[in-house]
Scaffold this active site. Structure first.
Site, short mmCIF file in Angstrom:
data_model
loop_
_atom_site.label_atom_id
_atom_site.label_comp_id
_atom_site.label_asym_id
_atom_site.label_seq_id
_atom_site.Cartn_x
_atom_site.Cartn_y
_atom_site.Cartn_z
N GLY A 23 41.62 45.09 20.77
CA GLY A 23 40.28 44.59 20.42
C GLY A 23 39.89 45.03 19.03
NE ARG A 27 30.89 46.32 22.48
CZ ARG A 27 31.21 46.58 23.74
NH1 ARG A 27 30.26 46.94 24.60
NH2 ARG A 27 32.45 46.48 24.18
CE LYS A 34 36.48 49.92 20.83
NZ LYS A 34 35.69 49.57 22.03
C1 UD1 Z 1 36.29 48.26 30.10
C2 UD1 Z 1 36.36 47.96 31.61
C3 UD1 Z 1 35.16 48.60 32.29
C4 UD1 Z 1 35.16 50.09 32.02
C5 UD1 Z 1 35.20 50.38 30.53
C6 UD1 Z 1 35.42 51.85 30.29
C7 UD1 Z 1 37.43 45.77 31.84
C8 UD1 Z 1 37.22 44.33 32.12
N1 UD1 Z 1 36.33 46.53 31.80
O1 UD1 Z 1 35.12 47.64 29.57
O2 UD1 Z 1 35.24 48.37 33.70
O3 UD1 Z 1 34.01 50.67 32.58
O4 UD1 Z 1 36.29 49.68 29.91
O5 UD1 Z 1 35.31 52.21 28.95
O6 UD1 Z 1 38.56 46.20 31.68
N2 UD1 Z 1 41.43 45.37 24.78
C9 UD1 Z 1 42.61 44.76 24.45
N3 UD1 Z 1 42.73 43.41 24.59
C10 UD1 Z 1 41.71 42.65 25.06
C11 UD1 Z 1 40.49 43.29 25.39
C12 UD1 Z 1 40.37 44.65 25.25
O7 UD1 Z 1 43.57 45.42 24.04
O8 UD1 Z 1 41.90 41.44 25.14
C13 UD1 Z 1 41.32 46.82 24.61
C14 UD1 Z 1 40.23 47.22 23.63
O9 UD1 Z 1 40.75 47.35 22.32
C15 UD1 Z 1 39.77 48.58 24.20
C16 UD1 Z 1 40.07 48.46 25.68
O10 UD1 Z 1 40.95 47.38 25.84
O11 UD1 Z 1 40.52 49.65 23.67
C17 UD1 Z 1 38.81 48.22 26.50
O12 UD1 Z 1 38.15 47.08 25.99
P1 UD1 Z 1 36.57 47.07 25.81
O13 UD1 Z 1 36.18 45.76 25.26
O14 UD1 Z 1 36.11 48.29 25.13
O15 UD1 Z 1 36.14 47.12 27.37
P2 UD1 Z 1 34.76 47.55 27.98
O16 UD1 Z 1 33.77 46.47 27.79
O17 UD1 Z 1 34.37 48.90 27.45
CA CA Z 2 35.13 50.25 25.84
#
Ligand code: UD1
Ligand code: CA
Length: 494
Positions: A23, A27, A34
């Site tokens: 990601g 934010r 990030k």
């Molecule tokens: C996620 C969890 C949530 C949890 C929270 C804890 C999901 C759907 N939700 O939400 O239940 O409480 O983490 O911090 O998993 N990422 C990728 N590829 C993507 C999307 C995200 O690699 O397509 C990575 C991001 O870079 C990040 C991590 O996954 O490091 C989590 O993504 P983020 O968008 O921060 O998830 P949250 O909304 O925090």
């Molecule tokens: Ca997160």
């Protein structure tokens, strides 16, 4: 890690730790990805990788996407044999894990425990992850979530349980009903999975939710539907599960991590007078009976030996401070302060500044790429660049080591037990011998042999009565006139 070949003895740790870092972290509102934002001396993902290595996994897989060159390079700097899996489109954490499993399959790792964690939970400790893996493997579950009870669950996925307390699903903030949103048990985004189960389940995740993404969290409901076992490993120390999505949260986590680092050092015998204004990177090493006064920041590979006192108001990066040394209101980088040496107040040690035992760099002194021998002193208002100063030598106040001729840098060597006058300029390259002396105000362009006195300032010329002739009517002339009247000996206006 990466003990793949058949001759390797049985491997203790899990098959893999997968770190999600694709990601962009919108934010953060930053050009920098990030997970590369830093706290306490490491990037967020650097802290996560450090914890990951503590469980001794066979493979570390980092899922990269946004800023993949930046993030990928950074990951390989920390874990050179990490596998990088590229997620072309950020379609959600479930999709990210699918991509990681593809990379693992290519590496021949299809079974065993797979830990998944986000790149943005930097307080997570290796010990906690080891506890998760132990619990998961002992219970033989398909999925074990790492969860915690927080006062304010906003933004996290909520852990839903049935009447007998079994975990049934995770629901994301945006998809939660008001009752679900009131649940304070949160999903940390860290899980242990049975690898074979996970491989089957990721393909079945849908994207029918508020964000239109493939949520990894849906795997929990899938496991339940299959009758596979799901459990939660609840940690008391919930701060470890906290993630940072914006800079305010990042600052909050940095303050917590710093606090934890200081508490650990205090328990190990370091005096920290004001923890609130003291910042110590996780990479710093301190000895018992070190004292840190208010306003100290220690970064990078800085080490401080016992009985040394640092501060107040001092910033050091990659500096070695020896036993019993004192560094007061100073700024230092890639420098060495020997045993019992003293620095400051208000001085600047630049890279390559090395003070031997008992040496002194006093007030308003800048030192770069220079050595001071044992007991050598540069007490006041000086610039020392590209110089070697011998044992017991004293450099006069207001001295400049002129090391740069506009084209190249040159060295100055001052021998041992030399005494140089105030306001000298040493025009490098030049050598001042052992025990030599220089006069005040000298500009030393030629070598001074051992034991010689070198004086370069010309004889003083005094023009009597000059002020009465050339500055008549000024306050200076009046003052001089009064003095002439009192003493009767000074040349008068006449
Ligand atoms: C996620 C969890 C949530 C949890 C929270 C804890 C999901 C759907 N939700 O939400 O239940 O409480 O983490 O911090 O998993 N990422 C990728 N590829 C993507 C999307 C995200 O690699 O397509 C990575 C991001 O870079 C990040 C991590 O996954 O490091 C989590 O993504 P983020 O968008 O921060 O998830 P949250 O909304 O925090
Ligand atoms: Ca997160």
């Amino acid at each position: 890690m990466s003990l793949d070949n058949a001759s390797t003895p049985a491997h203790e740790g899990p098959t893999a730790v997968v770190v999600l870092a694709a990601g962009s972290g919108t934010r953060m509102k930053s050009r920098r990805m990030k997970v590369l934002h830093e706290l306490c001396g490491r990037s967020m993902v650097g802290h996560v990788l450090h914890a990951a290595l503590a469980v001794a996994p066979r493979h570390v897989v980092a899922v990269v996407g946004h800023g993949r060159e930046q993030v990928g390079r950074h990951v390989l700097e920390q874990v050179p044999d990490a596998l990088l899996a590229v997620q072309e489109q950020q379609d959600g954490t479930g999709d990210a894990v699918r991509v990681a499993l593809d990379a693992l399959r290519e590496a021949g790792a299809t079974s065993g425990t797979v830990v998944v964690m986000s790149g943005d939970t930097p307080l997570m400790q290796g010990e906690t992850l080891r506890g998760l893996v132990r619990d998961h493997e002992a219970a033989g579950r398909a999925v074990t979530l790492l969860t915690g009870l927080v006062p304010d669950p906003f933004g996290y996925g909520r852990v839903l349980r049935d009447a007998d307390g079994s975990v049934t699903a995770i629901v994301e903030e945006k998809d939660a009903t008001p009752e679900q949103a009131a649940v304070r048990e949160i999903n940390s985004g860290i899980y242990a999975f049975d690898g074979a189960f996970l491989a089957g389940a990721v393909g079945r995740i849908g994207n029918d939710n508020a964000k239109g993404e493939y949520y990894l969290t849906d795997v929990v409901a899938i496991a339940r539907a299959d009758g596979a076992t799901v459990g939660a490993h609840v940690v008391d120390d919930v701060a470890q599960t906290e993630g940072a999505n914006d800079r305010a949260q990042l600052a909050g986590l940095a303050a917590q991590l710093n606090r934890r680092t200081l508490e650990r050092w205090m328990r190990d015998g370091v005096t920290v007078v004001d923890p609130a204004s003291t910042w110590v990177d996780v990479t710093v090493t301190l000895a018992p009976d070190v004292t840190l006064l208010p306003g100290v920041q220690l970064h990078g590979a800085t080490t401080v030996e016992e009985d040394a006192v640092v501060g107040p108001d001092t910033t050091l990066r990659d500096v070695r401070v020896g036993r019993g040394a004192s560094v007061v209101r100073a700024h230092g980088e890639r420098a060495v302060v020997g045993e019992e040496a003293t620095v400051g107040p208000f001085s600047y040690l630049r890279p390559g500044a090395e003070l031997a035992a008992g040496a002194k760099v006093g007030a308003f002194v800048e030192v770069k790429n220079s050595t001071l021998g044992p007991g050598a002193k540069v007490p006041h208002l000086s610039y020392v660049g590209d110089a070697s100063i011998g044992e017991g030598t004293n450099i006069g106040a207001g001295t400049i080591f002129a090391n740069y001729d506009g084209v190249a840098k040159h060295r100055t060597t001052v021998g041992s037990h030399a005494r140089t006058g105030s306001n000298n300029t040493f025009v490098a390259p030049v050598t001042i011998g052992d025990g030599a002396v220089t006069g005040g105000g000298s500009v030393i362009r030629e070598d001074v042999p051992p034991g010689a006195l070198a004086v370069s300032a010309g004889p003083q010329r005094t023009m009597e009565g000059w002020v009465f002739r050339r500055r008549a009517g000024t306050a200076a002339a009046e003052a001089a006139s009064r003095a002439a009247g009192q003493e009767g000996s000074i040349t008068s206006p006449g």
